[in-house]
Scaffold this active site. Structure first.
Site, PDB file in Angstrom:
ATOM      1  N   GLU A 266      26.569  18.305  60.200  1.00  0.00           N
ATOM      2  CA  GLU A 266      25.596  17.239  59.942  1.00  0.00           C
ATOM      3  C   GLU A 266      26.187  15.881  60.346  1.00  0.00           C
ATOM      4  O   GLU A 266      27.333  15.576  60.028  1.00  0.00           O
ATOM      5  CB  GLU A 266      25.245  17.221  58.452  1.00  0.00           C
ATOM      6  CG  GLU A 266      24.295  16.106  58.049  1.00  0.00           C
ATOM      7  CD  GLU A 266      24.177  15.955  56.548  1.00  0.00           C
ATOM      8  OE1 GLU A 266      23.194  15.328  56.105  1.00  0.00           O
ATOM      9  OE2 GLU A 266      25.058  16.452  55.815  1.00  0.00           O
ATOM     10  N   LYS A 328      15.433  17.006  58.914  1.00  0.00           N
ATOM     11  CA  LYS A 328      15.652  17.303  57.501  1.00  0.00           C
ATOM     12  C   LYS A 328      14.419  16.948  56.700  1.00  0.00           C
ATOM     13  O   LYS A 328      13.919  15.820  56.753  1.00  0.00           O
ATOM     14  CB  LYS A 328      16.881  16.547  56.989  1.00  0.00           C
ATOM     15  CG  LYS A 328      17.293  16.963  55.579  1.00  0.00           C
ATOM     16  CD  LYS A 328      18.589  16.286  55.170  1.00  0.00           C
ATOM     17  CE  LYS A 328      19.037  16.760  53.792  1.00  0.00           C
ATOM     18  NZ  LYS A 328      20.281  16.087  53.363  1.00  0.00           N
ATOM     19  N   CYS A 378      22.522  20.220  54.777  1.00  0.00           N
ATOM     20  CA  CYS A 378      23.211  19.782  53.562  1.00  0.00           C
ATOM     21  C   CYS A 378      22.499  20.230  52.291  1.00  0.00           C
ATOM     22  O   CYS A 378      22.410  21.405  51.988  1.00  0.00           O
ATOM     23  CB  CYS A 378      23.392  18.264  53.611  1.00  0.00           C
ATOM     24  SG  CYS A 378      24.514  17.610  52.346  1.00  0.00           S
TER      25      CYS A 378
END
Length: 507
Positions: A266, A328, A378
């Site tokens: 990430e 995301k 994440c």
């Protein structure tokens, strides 16, 4: 020795629940996963000894708050190290978070105490298991959700113990553990026998399921790079070429075997790759020369009529020049956006280098050859419904890219990794996990961590024989029904208890 008074016994139970939760989950000092059963057992004892449902809720809140704050102690680290907060302001962060999470154990204890008079010990254990399942699902949704420490994740070091998550999900498995705990605390032999039989059933099923062959559609190989780039320096524009070169140098020696995919973590690229720049050219030139697709995290933007929306993306670069990306979807409060606005100074310090992100809408699997990669960036890996949706959209493997540098050498990276193992079991999928500072790992569909790196090391890992799966798990097919059914069934038993209690009062 004088007998333990009722108040002393109450405090002892509160501390027992808090300590059991802390030492059942990953922590820096010592761990025994089976202690997780003492959490619902202790809460049941709290509810049984409380004179009123309100008193039970108060003690349950205190026990849950202390346990959650202790296990989430690491939430103070990013506030202090990266948010410019003095310790006197950072230390209350886990205490405040624990106080919120304690409301869920308060609700559990209140329900147990309120239903005690109208349900027998066996029915009370059933209601407890159903209620715990529903409460964990609620915790994963309410106020954007924070399903970080479900009971089930305590058993992640024992893969056989978590295989039931492939049938009932992690929340459902937590509910089974809660039923075991409450039955163990119940009077009489029957509830204790039921607790033993249920525990043996869960573990026995796990022993069978963990050895059952996975219906694979093939295997792939991958290279996972862990750059260990200093979080405080990674957004420094002058250091960008060095950071990109670090990842290239880590990856290049492992390309001889022609892996199917290379994965960088990430925001391993802390610049807008859609813009022309020296760093963007370096990345694309590396992919062309290597002849291997690269998946890497980077910020992205889209112009709107007034300003640009910024996204936390995973870009897939193909050797032929083709590109696609995932955005995301579920952002981290205070880390990627400020819930109360960017104009609050104490919150704006916590945002990453590009400022506040926008929730993404491009969430389809990224495809390369045989790979249909369901992306989880994440924090997203802690949410069962996101992994569920990726598989629903056709993912034959899960890929998690993360940056856990925020949390230092705390228990957080291990806790985060173990939550990822639950997603693998729930969805019957392997997972490739690449992180900036660790723990980078390969997880199989049984939730077994086959390879992992150490924290804060600069390394790259080549993995082969990574299983691709197209068949869905029972939980995937039952997702949503289990949680909703548990909530309705728990409510029905609770109402039955209330009606029974009222009738007994009236007679």
């Amino acid at each position: 020795m004088r007998p333990i008074s009722r108040p002393d016994a109450g405090w002892a139970l509160v501390l027992l629940v808090a300590a059991a939760g802390f030492f059942a989950f990953a922590n820096p000092w010592g761990r025994f996963p089976a202690l997780v059963l003492l959490v619902p057992l202790g809460l049941a004892c709290i509810a049984r000894q409380a004179p009123t449902p309100g008193k039970a809720a108060k003690s349950g809140w205190l026990a849950g708050s202390l346990g959650a704050a202790a296990s989430l102690y690491w939430t103070a680290i990013p506030g202090h190290d990266f948010g410019s907060l003095p310790w006197v302001l950072a230390v209350p962060c886990p205490l405040l978070l624990g106080a919120v999470l304690g409301l869920y154990t308060a609700l559990f204890c209140w329900m147990l105490r309120a239903a005690r008079g109208g349900l027998g010990p066996m029915a009370l254990g059933v209601m407890a298991g159903l209620a715990w399942t529903a409460i964990e699902a609620l915790r994963g949704w309410l106020f954007s959700g924070f399903p970080w420490l479900p009971l089930a994740v305590a058993l992640a070091p024992w893969p056989a113990a978590i295989q039931a998550a492939g049938v009932v999900g992690s929340y459902g498995l937590s509910g089974l553990l809660a039923a075991c705990g409450v039955w163990s605390a119940g009077p009489g032999a029957a509830p204790r026998v039921a607790a033993c039989l249920l525990a043996m059933g869960v573990f026995g099923y796990g022993l069978w399921a963990v050895e059952r062959p996975v219906p694979s559609t093939g295997t792939v190989s991958a290279v996972l790079a862990q750059g260990n780039i200093d979080q405080a320096a990674k957004w420094n524009e002058e250091l960008l070429p060095r950071a990109v070169q670090t990842y290239i140098d880590l990856t290049a020696p492992l390309l001889a075997a022609s892996p199917d995919i290379v994965i960088w973590p990430e925001t391993s690229l802390t610049f807008f790759v859609q813009d022309a720049s020296r760093e963007s050219d370096m990345v694309r030139a590396f992919v062309r020369k290597a002849g291997v697709p690269l998946l890497a995290g980077a910020p992205g933007y889209e112009r709107t009529s007034r300003e640009a929306d910024i996204f936390n993306r995973a870009y897939l670069f193909a050797p032929d020049g083709g590109e696609s990306h995932y955005e995301k979807q579920h952002l981290v409060p205070f880390g990627e956006y400020a819930p109360f606005g960017r104009d609050v100074p104490i919150l704006s310090f916590l945002l990453q280098g590009v400022g506040a992100f926008t929730p993404g809408v491009r969430v389809a699997p990224l495809r390369s050859g045989r790979l249909a990669m369901g992306m989880l960036i994440c924090y997203e890996v802690i949410f069962p419904e996101l992994a569920q949706q990726r598989v629903e959209d056709g993912a034959n493997i899960l890929v998690s890219i993360s940056n856990d540098a925020w949390f230092g050498r705390s228990a957080a990276p291990r806790q985060h990794l173990e939550l990822a193992t639950l997603r693998c079991v729930e969805q019957n999928r392997s997972m490739l996990r690449a992180t900036n500072t660790g723990i980078t790992a390969l997880i199989d569909p049984k939730g077994r961590i086959l390879s992992e790196t150490a924290l804060f090391t600069q390394t790259a890992m080549a993995v082969s024989g990574v299983t691709l799966v197209s068949e869905t798990s029972p939980y995937h097919r039952l997702h949503g029904w289990i949680e909703a059914g548990a909530a309705l069934a728990a409510l029905a038993l609770f109402l039955r208890s209330a009606i029974t209690t009222k009738r007994e009062r009236d007679t």
